[in-house]
Enzyme design. Structure first.
Site, PDB file in Angstrom:
ATOM      1  CG  ASP A   1      -3.801  15.048  -8.203  1.00 29.02           C
ATOM      2  OD1 ASP A   1      -2.794  14.453  -8.634  1.00 29.02           O
ATOM      3  OD2 ASP A   1      -4.954  14.861  -8.657  1.00 29.02           O
TER       4      ASP A   1
ATOM      5  CD  GLU B   1       0.611  15.495  -9.615  1.00 29.17           C
ATOM      6  OE1 GLU B   1       0.542  14.249  -9.659  1.00 29.17           O
ATOM      7  OE2 GLU B   1      -0.274  16.244 -10.064  1.00 29.17           O
TER       8      GLU B   1
ATOM      9  CB  CYS C   1      -2.676   3.059   0.180  1.00 24.83           C
ATOM     10  SG  CYS C   1      -3.928   3.178   1.491  1.00 24.83           S
TER      11      CYS C   1
ATOM     12  CB  CYS D   1      -1.425   1.044   4.719  1.00 24.75           C
ATOM     13  SG  CYS D   1      -1.891   0.474   3.063  1.00 24.75           S
TER      14      CYS D   1
ATOM     15  CB  CYS E   1      -5.352  -0.375   5.067  1.00 24.48           C
ATOM     16  SG  CYS E   1      -5.389   1.000   3.888  1.00 24.48           S
TER      17      CYS E   1
ATOM     18  CG  ASP F   1      -8.544  13.540  -8.901  1.00 26.38           C
ATOM     19  OD1 ASP F   1      -7.675  12.839  -9.463  1.00 26.38           O
ATOM     20  OD2 ASP F   1      -9.528  14.015  -9.504  1.00 26.38           O
TER      21      ASP F   1
END
Length: 471
Positions: A214, A310, A364, A367, A386, A393
């Site tokens: 990232d 990305e 997330c 979850c 959750c 990041d």
């Protein structure tokens, strides 16, 4: 492509500049030779000349340009007195660049070329053109002493760094030179050799581990692997560190007598010296940035078997005037470019490019729930499902690492995961933005519609109510 810095003497520097200037002159000649028929046909149409009687189009293929240039260089006053001083490869470089420019313009006009719309090739100014010349024939070799290279008409030039590694491949028969290009960049001359090199793929340290990267401004790269380990690489910020020094150098330059094109004023010696010092600061920042990015990408490509990156819209991100300087200093596009060729050519590492609209920061990592909105100033991710609390990041890097399993086989582009999503207030899966309408590509031959706006203004053409068609 192997590049070596050169240390030419004063005579060799003058010869290098002469070859690069010859390439620019040949390019400008080719542009003028081809576009002259476009202007002629337009004038003839305004006089009522029928279509069959118009001047024939001049071809812009490389063989046609070479044949026309070889016939004109003996009598054209722009070349007759000095064309023999340079290698034929210098003129061939300019003609090849002109042929490629016209091909790109034709394909863009007919809708056969992706990317931004290409305009009509224009003349290269002497003060702005990049100094470059390519050699494809003649004596092109790396000398056996490992500190010199030999190029046609330029002779033997000393290199700033040793060439023993490349020389060993040439002597062993595992490399073959195809062409050489000399270029002036960042205050130095470089020689780049395009060669065929036989290389054995190097094994990576962790072939079964997936890494998600990232990219960001504060942290240049937050890397999370499939084992849950997270590492962060801080942004060096080389430009920010040098801003004070650069500000001082710019102030000194502004207080010297610089060039003025309007009055023909030439710069003073003190201005040239101060400008060289300012350029030295810029070159140092660029070299430090390049060194840091190469070390980062080399370390990543040599360690992991799969890398997920990305698909960032860097051009769009640079429109943010508050972050543009830091984004440009980080070099997001250069990181992806280096990872692509280092993973494929050296280690055969699989690289996965996440979909541009994949919500890596909003999802997330525990979850899989997706937030509807997550402003950029919120640096901590708090899951409502959750109740996971994690750095923004770090959460994005973990999601990218988990995305490798969902990559489409054979395409290298990953799609969105099957995640629990919440309602989207705007009812859209992608960001919506106001965009300007683009002109659709017009079918037909390149150069036939209206001439460029700059050329129309120069010729004092009055605005046309309708688009002119030359065929």
């Amino acid at each position: 492509m192997l590049r070596f810095a050169l240390d030419p003497n004063a005579t060799q520097q003058a010869a290098l500049r002469s070859h690069c200037g010859a390439a620019r002159a040949a390019y400008n000649w080719a542009v003028g030779w081809v576009t002259a028929t476009w202007w002629q046909r337009r004038a003839e149409e305004s006089y009522g000349v029928p279509q069959a009687g118009l001047t024939q189009w001049r071809p812009w293929s490389l063989p046609s340009l070479r044949k026309a240039f070889n016939a004109a260089k003996h009598t054209d006053p722009r070349f007759a007195a000095w064309w023999q001083e340079n290698s034929k490869e210098a003129y061939s470089t300019g003609l090849a660049n002109a042929a490629a420019a016209f091909d790109n313009y034709a394909k863009s006009k007919n809708g056969k070329r992706k990317g931004a719309r290409m305009g009509v090739p224009r003349f290269k100014a002497k003060r702005k053109a990049r100094l470059a010349c390519r050699f494809t024939t003649g004596t092109i070799r790396v000398d056996t002493d490992g500190r010199h290279v030999t190029l046609p008409r330029l002779g033997t030039i000393r290199t700033h760094e040793p060439t023993v590694t490349f020389l060993a491949c040439l002597q062993a028969g595992t490399a073959r030179i195809l062409s050489a290009t000399v270029r002036h960049e960042r205050g130095r001359w470089f020689a780049s050799f395009q060669a065929e090199v036989k290389q054995n793929l190097r094994p990576v340290a962790r072939p079964d581990t997936v890494l998600g990267i990232d990219l960001g401004v504060k942290m240049l790269a937050v890397m999370a692997d499939s084992t849950g380990q997270i590492r962060a690489v801080a942004n060096p910020g080389q430009y920010d560190r040098a801003r004070q020094q650069l500000r001082r150098a710019c102030r000194i330059v502004s207080r010297r007598q610089g060039p003025d094109r309007r009055t023909g004023q030439k710069p003073s010696r003190r201005w040239e010296k101060a400008n060289a010092q300012r350029n030295k600061v810029h070159h140092r920042v660029a070299n430090l940035r390049e060194d840091a990015l190469h070390k980062l990408t080399t370390r990543v490509a040599a360690e992991y078997g799969t890398v997920v990156v990305e698909d960032l819209n860097v051009a769009g991100m640079l429109r943010n005037r508050r972050l543009a300087r830091r984004i440009a200093d980080a070099g997001f596009g250069e990181i992806r470019r280096q990872l692509h060729y280092k993973t494929r050519r050296r280690h055969a590492t699989r690289i996965v490019v996440a979909n541009r609209w994949y919500p890596s920061s909003k999802t997330c990592s525990g979850c899989g729930a997706v937030k509807a909105k997550l402003p950029l100033h919120v640096r901590t991710y708090q899951c409502d499902a959750c109740h996971l609390v994690i750095d923004r990041d770090d959460n994005a890097a973990l999601n990218l690492a988990a995305l490798a399993a969902a990559a489409v086989t054979g395409t290298g582009v990953a799609g969105d995961q099957d995640a629990q999503s919440v309602s989207k207030p705007r009812g859209a899966d992608q960001k919506t933005r106001a965009t300007r309408l683009r002109r659709t590509a017009e079918a037909g031959r390149a150069g036939g519609a209206t001439l460029p706006h700059q050329l129309q203004t120069k010729a004092r053409d009055r605005p046309q109510a309708e688009t002119l068609t030359l065929w």
